[in-house]
Design a protein around this motif. Structure first.
Motif, PDB file in Angstrom:
ATOM      1  N   ALA A  98      -4.865  10.628  -5.882  1.00 47.20           N
ATOM      2  CA  ALA A  98      -4.789   9.806  -4.663  1.00 47.20           C
ATOM      3  C   ALA A  98      -6.128   9.186  -4.329  1.00 47.20           C
ATOM      4  N   ARG A 155       0.831  -1.205   0.000  1.00 51.78           N
ATOM      5  CA  ARG A 155       0.000   0.000   0.000  1.00 51.78           C
ATOM      6  C   ARG A 155       0.867   1.257   0.000  1.00 51.78           C
ATOM      7  N   GLU A 209       1.124   4.119  -2.805  1.00 52.84           N
ATOM      8  CA  GLU A 209       0.948   5.530  -2.482  1.00 52.84           C
ATOM      9  C   GLU A 209       2.014   6.378  -3.174  1.00 52.84           C
ATOM     10  N   PRO A 212      -4.186  13.802   1.038  1.00 51.98           N
ATOM     11  CA  PRO A 212      -4.485  13.043  -0.166  1.00 51.98           C
ATOM     12  C   PRO A 212      -5.912  13.215  -0.633  1.00 51.98           C
TER      13      PRO A 212
END
Length: 451
Positions: free
Chosen positions: A449, A213, A217, A443
């Motif tokens: 995002a 993850r 990102e 984000p």
């Protein structure tokens, strides 16, 4: 005249202002010269054991996947743990790998399989280490000295690329592979001692454990930034389309100049080194995106010219000019990365950069060889250079923010500059400049995002 000449000399400000930069610069040079010994000795030993070009070429295959996988993981790791610790432990691991090669070489009948295992392990360790090294630069060097630091680092590597293999070739030829591996191990021992003196580089208080993850990102952040995306895309296109090293032996034969093969391989780092030695002006550049585009286009143009000429000295000149163009593009890319990427994402973005660093030249070798089998060697060289120029032009048109990048006005660069100023003053994180929102910490405001 003397002032103008001094202005061309490399800017030594990072060397004077940062003890950690000096340590890393010297440590990197020592490690590079040591690694050069193994870089020459390993394929030569495999060739002696197997008498097979395919077996030698397989080194690249066993290195590529570990470099990519551990490079991405190393990027996430660099954002989660002390970067000094990563650099130190990987240097220890590389030293152990050199000792394994030395022990194997001293056997009455050296084994083949450990050479491939060590090659894969070294690639994995390099993948873990590089993001930590790359992401450390912006922390140890003042914001306004990042271009100068990039130039000095590149100059170190180019000097090593010219002198290291040449010295290694002499050592291997005169003293054997075991001596070369011993020098490699000794070099890493010195490097480890120097790394112990580095200042700690702990992660932020909010850093999370390495995860898929977290890597995703970082990828989303890069995708949301046209300037960063442009640097990655242009580097990948330039290397894939116009990296002809694999066909240099055939090009030398076509030109009836087999004696010049070594000069062909040396010309590219020599051109880059000459640009590095006259890079003082680069510290005053603010439009670093233009350096990326113009340097990559110059690389392609020079390679196209190298494929179209039949004079060996002009070919060598064109290859050297191409190396200078690649150096310019690299200065722009490195500066943009260090000026704009948030500290908490710097490792992951450095891990992503490994994809273009490792995949581009490797795939470029395949492209050059395949096209050469269809059109001939010179056709493969000039067509790749021309395609590079076209691709760079198209990417610059599609991503106009790269060309318009200005380090004085870019929002991400302004935010990072303010954060660095607050850090230098001993305060906490600086607030974003007026009108600039910190997307790394918000984000939900970043369309990429939330995609």
């Amino acid at each position: 005249m003397s002032r103008k000449l001094r202005a061309l000399l490399p800017d030594l400000s990072p060397w004077r202002s940062s003890a950690d930069f000096r340590l890393l610069w010297v440590q990197g040079l020592v490690a590079f010269f040591g690694s050069s010994m193994a870089l020459i000795a390993l394929p030569l030993q495999i060739a002696h054991l197997t008498d097979s070009p395919l077996a030698v070429g397989a080194i690249g295959a066993v290195e590529l996947v570990p470099l990519i996988v551990f490079g991405l993981y190393g990027g996430a790791l660099a954002d989660a743990v002390d970067r000094k610790r990563i650099i130190l432990l990987t240097e220890v691991g590389l030293g152990v790998a050199a000792v394994v090669l030395l022990v194997n070489a001293l056997l009455p009948h050296p084994l083949l399989w450990p050479l491939y295992v060590v090659a894969a392990a070294v690639a994995a360790l390099a993948g873990l280490q590089r993001p930590a090294l790359d992401s450390l630069l912006a922390r140890i060097v003042p914001h306004d000295q990042l271009t100068a630091a990039a130039a000095l680092n590149a100059l170190r590597w180019q000097v090593g690329a010219i002198a290291g293999p040449a010295l290694a070739g002499v050592v291997v030829a005169t003293a054997g592979t075991a001596t070369a591996y011993a020098i490699t191990a000794a070099g890493f021992a010195v490097s480890v001692v120097m790394c112990l003196r580095l200042s700690p580089a702990p992660p932020s208080d909010t850093a999370e454990k390495p995860s898929l993850r977290g890597i995703a990102e970082g990828a989303r952040y890069a995708w949301s930034k046209p300037v960063l995306l442009g640097t990655y895309a242009i580097d990948l296109a330039a290397m894939f389309l116009a990296f002809p090293n694999a066909v240099f032996p055939f090009l030398a034969a076509d030109l009836d100049a087999e004696w010049a093969l070594g000069l062909m391989y040396a010309a590219m780092p020599l051109g880059a080194c000459l640009v590095g030695l006259t890079s003082g002006w680069a510290s005053k550049v603010r439009r670093h995106g233009r350096l990326v585009v113009l340097g990559a286009a110059g690389w392609g143009l020079a390679m196209a010219a190298a494929g179209l000429t039949d004079d060996i000295w002009l070919v060598l000149l064109c290859i050297a000019i191409a190396g200078g163009g690649d150096m310019l593009s690299g200065l722009g890319r490195s500066t943009i990365w260090n000026q704009t990427i948030p500290e908490e994402l710097r490792g992951r973005l450095a891990g992503i950069e490994i994809l273009s660093y490792s995949c581009g030249p490797q795939l470029g070798q395949v492209r050059a060889g395949a096209v050469a089998s269809w059109t001939g060697t010179r056709g493969a060289v000039w067509s790749g250079g021309a395609a590079c120029v076209v691709a760079v032009g198209l990417l610059a048109a599609v991503l106009p923010k790269l060309l318009s990048y200005d380090s004085d006005t870019d929002e991400d660069a302004a935010r990072r500059r303010a954060q660095r100023q607050a850090q230098d003053q001993g305060g906490g994180p600086a607030p974003a400049p007026d009108g600039v929102q910190d997307r790394a910490h918000a984000p939900e405001q970043d369309p990429a995002a939330t995609a």
